[in-house]
Design a protein around this motif. Structure first.
Motif, short mmCIF file in Angstrom:
data_model
loop_
_atom_site.label_atom_id
_atom_site.label_comp_id
_atom_site.label_asym_id
_atom_site.label_seq_id
_atom_site.Cartn_x
_atom_site.Cartn_y
_atom_site.Cartn_z
N THR A 181 -13.73 -37.85 32.80
CA THR A 181 -14.28 -38.61 31.68
C THR A 181 -13.40 -39.82 31.43
OG1 THR A 181 -15.29 -36.68 30.65
CG2 THR A 181 -14.83 -38.55 29.22
N THR A 182 -13.98 -41.00 31.42
CA THR A 182 -13.23 -42.22 31.18
C THR A 182 -13.38 -42.65 29.73
OG1 THR A 182 -15.10 -43.62 31.78
CG2 THR A 182 -13.61 -42.96 33.56
N PRO A 183 -12.37 -43.33 29.18
CA PRO A 183 -12.50 -43.79 27.79
C PRO A 183 -13.74 -44.62 27.54
CG PRO A 183 -10.23 -44.01 28.54
CD PRO A 183 -11.03 -43.61 29.74
N GLY A 184 -14.13 -45.44 28.50
CA GLY A 184 -15.30 -46.29 28.32
C GLY A 184 -16.61 -45.54 28.25
N SER A 185 -16.62 -44.30 28.77
CA SER A 185 -17.86 -43.51 28.73
C SER A 185 -18.01 -42.72 27.44
CB SER A 185 -17.91 -42.54 29.92
OG SER A 185 -16.93 -41.52 29.79
N VAL A 186 -16.99 -42.71 26.61
CA VAL A 186 -17.02 -42.01 25.33
C VAL A 186 -17.34 -43.03 24.24
CG1 VAL A 186 -15.68 -40.71 23.64
CG2 VAL A 186 -15.42 -40.24 26.09
N CYS A 187 -18.52 -42.92 23.66
CA CYS A 187 -18.98 -43.88 22.66
C CYS A 187 -19.17 -43.20 21.31
CB CYS A 187 -20.31 -44.51 23.10
SG CYS A 187 -20.18 -45.49 24.62
N ASN A 188 -19.24 -44.02 20.29
CA ASN A 188 -19.49 -43.55 18.94
C ASN A 188 -20.94 -43.08 18.80
OD1 ASN A 188 -18.60 -43.20 16.20
ND2 ASN A 188 -19.89 -44.96 15.66
N ALA A 189 -21.20 -42.24 17.80
CA ALA A 189 -22.57 -41.86 17.43
C ALA A 189 -22.85 -42.41 16.04
CB ALA A 189 -22.72 -40.34 17.44
N SER A 190 -23.98 -43.09 15.90
CA SER A 190 -24.34 -43.68 14.61
C SER A 190 -25.84 -43.59 14.42
CB SER A 190 -23.89 -45.14 14.56
OG SER A 190 -24.27 -45.75 13.35
N ASN A 191 -26.24 -42.87 13.37
CA ASN A 191 -27.66 -42.75 13.03
C ASN A 191 -28.51 -42.25 14.20
OD1 ASN A 191 -27.36 -43.73 10.32
ND2 ASN A 191 -27.18 -45.80 11.16
N GLY A 192 -27.98 -41.27 14.90
CA GLY A 192 -28.73 -40.66 16.00
C GLY A 192 -28.75 -41.47 17.27
N LEU A 193 -27.92 -42.50 17.35
CA LEU A 193 -27.90 -43.34 18.54
C LEU A 193 -26.48 -43.44 19.08
CD1 LEU A 193 -30.18 -46.28 17.31
CD2 LEU A 193 -30.83 -44.37 18.81
N LYS A 194 -26.37 -43.68 20.37
CA LYS A 194 -25.10 -43.93 21.02
C LYS A 194 -24.69 -45.37 20.77
CE LYS A 194 -23.05 -43.58 25.69
NZ LYS A 194 -23.38 -43.21 27.10
N ASP A 195 -23.49 -45.56 20.22
CA ASP A 195 -23.03 -46.88 19.81
C ASP A 195 -21.74 -47.21 20.57
OD1 ASP A 195 -22.09 -49.15 18.57
OD2 ASP A 195 -21.55 -48.14 16.69
N CYS A 196 -21.85 -48.00 21.64
CA CYS A 196 -20.71 -48.29 22.49
C CYS A 196 -19.93 -49.52 22.03
CB CYS A 196 -21.15 -48.42 23.94
SG CYS A 196 -21.63 -46.83 24.66
N SER A 197 -20.14 -49.94 20.78
CA SER A 197 -19.23 -50.93 20.21
C SER A 197 -17.90 -50.28 19.82
CB SER A 197 -19.86 -51.61 18.99
OG SER A 197 -20.02 -50.68 17.91
N VAL A 198 -17.90 -48.94 19.76
CA VAL A 198 -16.69 -48.17 19.52
C VAL A 198 -16.57 -47.16 20.66
CG1 VAL A 198 -15.49 -46.60 17.97
CG2 VAL A 198 -16.94 -48.42 17.03
N THR A 199 -15.44 -47.16 21.37
CA THR A 199 -15.30 -46.29 22.54
C THR A 199 -13.94 -45.60 22.54
OG1 THR A 199 -14.42 -48.09 23.88
CG2 THR A 199 -16.82 -47.75 23.94
N GLY A 200 -13.78 -44.68 23.50
CA GLY A 200 -12.52 -43.99 23.69
C GLY A 200 -12.12 -43.19 22.47
N LEU A 201 -10.83 -43.12 22.21
CA LEU A 201 -10.34 -42.32 21.09
C LEU A 201 -10.61 -42.97 19.74
CD1 LEU A 201 -6.99 -40.81 22.42
CD2 LEU A 201 -9.28 -39.80 22.40
N ASP A 202 -11.18 -44.17 19.75
CA ASP A 202 -11.57 -44.78 18.47
C ASP A 202 -12.77 -44.08 17.85
OD1 ASP A 202 -9.52 -46.61 18.54
OD2 ASP A 202 -10.73 -48.20 19.45
N VAL A 203 -13.43 -43.17 18.60
CA VAL A 203 -14.51 -42.38 17.98
C VAL A 203 -13.92 -41.32 17.05
CG1 VAL A 203 -15.99 -42.76 19.98
CG2 VAL A 203 -14.69 -40.62 19.81
N VAL A 204 -12.61 -41.12 17.14
CA VAL A 204 -11.91 -40.16 16.27
C VAL A 204 -11.34 -40.93 15.09
CG1 VAL A 204 -10.09 -38.44 16.11
CG2 VAL A 204 -11.32 -38.75 18.27
N ARG A 205 -11.74 -40.53 13.90
CA ARG A 205 -11.25 -41.18 12.69
C ARG A 205 -10.71 -40.12 11.76
NH1 ARG A 205 -16.50 -45.28 12.26
NH2 ARG A 205 -16.22 -46.13 14.37
N SER A 206 -10.07 -40.55 10.70
CA SER A 206 -9.40 -39.61 9.82
C SER A 206 -9.67 -39.94 8.36
CB SER A 206 -7.89 -39.62 10.08
OG SER A 206 -7.24 -38.65 9.28
#
Length: 497
Positions: free
Chosen positions: A310-335
């Protein structure tokens, strides 16, 4: 209905005067010592203590069952019997056993090299809904020790693993060492469990539904767990079924003697994206987790990494039921803010259920596993051995230091359960002892009133009794801050990776 189990035998003869676990699990009729009709919602209460060796499948196919291990005078342990062939699960709700509660039970499978099977699980919940496992000790599986695929389910205050890993009877390989696995699952809570000792699947989750529902957001809450001694997959979250919406709060992953880096990505939670099929993103909240890769909880992204391939670029955010690749990698993890899936059932997590990771460690080591019997606390020798092993993980000797095992005997053996006495007097056979009923104005020791709810709180009398035995009336607000077990040093004395 109340099955007052008075025999450890694995039998089903309605008129023999013995009431067995098999009769309760299968919702069979009983005619002696009292009448129980078949096919009804039921409570399995235990007048006996010891091991129940299942000789064939006892799959729970009739819904609405409460298996109340806290009623036993000295504890109940399910084991694989010598005639169970091919070997399969001990407690299994995969064929219609919805609405199941399992409390203070030990399910320890064991090796079966002469009866190969791909399904050697201590507990299995596949394609079921509304399940609770509370204070369960699930061990010695040869596939997983706890495998689930369910919706609206909770596993809490339990000890999962180890498996029996080498030449133990898994039909596809001579080596299978995987522990705690939910695929697919949604509206799932995994809280204050100890998952221990394996090659893979410390806590492995694939949020979603089956049949597959493209674009679905599926929520799982992973709270206060302690994961110890996994070789190459301490944790994983996969997007193969849905957009994973996950809260990771106050979890610990520590190295053990078998731990290695590399491999499949041995992080507290490795992100896995199935790029060859459907496009799903991730939305993850991380708070106060600790692992070999982050010695400070302020480094909240350090608990996470990427599964092999799994590459960081293939991990995207999820927003409103859609894949959102404006946010990728470990930036999908928030606190800092709990996340919720669209359309998810109400999240019942309250602020007083959440503590920092060190207190969560104390809680798990103090209270996890089957630890209540009819007359008080009864954590058995097996669980005590594994708890002590975690507490002293910074020094030898350590369990599995020289390798994985092939037998229960080499893994520490089964429980030594000791009864504190015979059955309590229960004149009306409603599962509540006369002495308990006589304490309260809403119950009558001479009338079958198990299902009555005189105080209107939604809990029938029998569940008021079962909750009282489990000490819920004093435990379940104070338990989150009352664990006082001795803790090992950070990462079992090993430096940050």
């Amino acid at each position: 209905m109340v099955y007052k189990i008075n025999s450890l035998e694995d039998s089903a003869n309605p008129g023999d005067g013995k009431i067995t676990y098999r009769e309760c699990a299968l919702a069979l009729s009983v005619t002696s010592p009292y009448q129980i009709p078949a096919g009804r919602p039921r409570y399995c209460v235990f007048e006996v203590s010891g091991a129940i060796e299942l000789q064939s499948p006892a799959f729970i196919q009739t819904p609405h069952i409460y298996i109340a291990g806290q009623t036993s005078p000295g504890g109940i342990e399910f084991r694989l019997g010598a005639n169970y062939a091919p070997a399969d699960s001990l407690i299994d709700t995969r064929r219609g056993g919805d609405h199941a509660i399992i409390r203070h039970i030990r399910a320890r499978l064991g090796e079966h090299p002469d009866r190969p099977s791909p399904n050697g699980d201590a507990i299995r919940w596949n394609s079921t809904n509304f399940q609770i496992a509370d204070h369960v000790s699930a061990m010695f599986g040869t596939d997983e020790s706890f495998e689930g695929g369910c919706q609206t389910c909770t596993v809490q205050w339990s000890i999962i693993g180890p498996n029996i890993c080498r030449d133990a009877g898994h039909s596809s390989t001579s080596f299978h060492c995987k522990t705690f696995f939910f695929k697919p699952a949604k509206d799932l809570t995994l809280a204050y469990n100890l998952s221990q000792h394996g090659e893979q699947r410390g806590i492995n989750i694939a949020p979603g539904s089956f049949p597959f529902n493209y674009g679905e957001e599926a929520q799982i809450d992973v709270i206060g767990n302690f994961v110890y001694n996994f070789v190459q997959e301490s944790g994983l979250v996969s997007n193969q079924y849905a957009h994973p919406i996950v809260n990771y709060i106050s979890n610990t992953t520590y190295e053990g003697p078998r731990f290695v880096t590399g491999g499949n990505g041995n992080f507290g939670a490795a992100l896995y994206t199935n790029v060859d099929t459907f496009g799903h993103g991730f939305r993850i909240n991380a708070q106060d987790n600790i692992s070999p890769f982050n010695s400070s909880t302020a480094d909240f992204k350090g608990y996470f990494g990427f599964f092999k391939g799994t590459t960081p670029g293939s991990v995207c955010n999820a927003s409103n039921g859609l894949k959102d690749c404006s946010v990728t990698g470990l930036d999908v993890v928030r606190s800092g803010r709990m996340v919720s899936a669209r359309g998810a059932a109400r999240n019942w997590l309250q602020s007083w259920m959440l503590v920092d990771y060190r207190q969560a460690q104390r809680n798990v080591l103090s209270f996890a596993g089957a630890d209540r019997c009819r007359d008080g606390r009864c954590r058995d020798n097996v669980d005590e051995m594994f708890i002590e092993d975690v507490q002293t993980c910074d020094r030898s000797p350590r369990l599995f230091e020289s390798g994985w095992t092939s037998t229960v005997a080499a893994t520490g053996g089964y429980a030594r359960l000791r009864s504190t006495g015979g059955p309590s007097v229960d004149s009306d056979n409603d599962g509540m002892p006369d002495a308990w009923e006589n304490q309260f104005s809403g119950t009558n020791a001479n009338v079958w009133d198990a299902n009555d709810d005189p105080d209107g709180d939604g809990y029938p009398n029998i569940e008021e009794y079962l909750n009282w035995l489990a000490n819920d009336h004093t435990r379940y607000r104070d338990i989150y801050n009352s664990g006082n077990a001795t803790l090992p040093p950070y990462n079992c004395g090993k430096p940050r990776r």
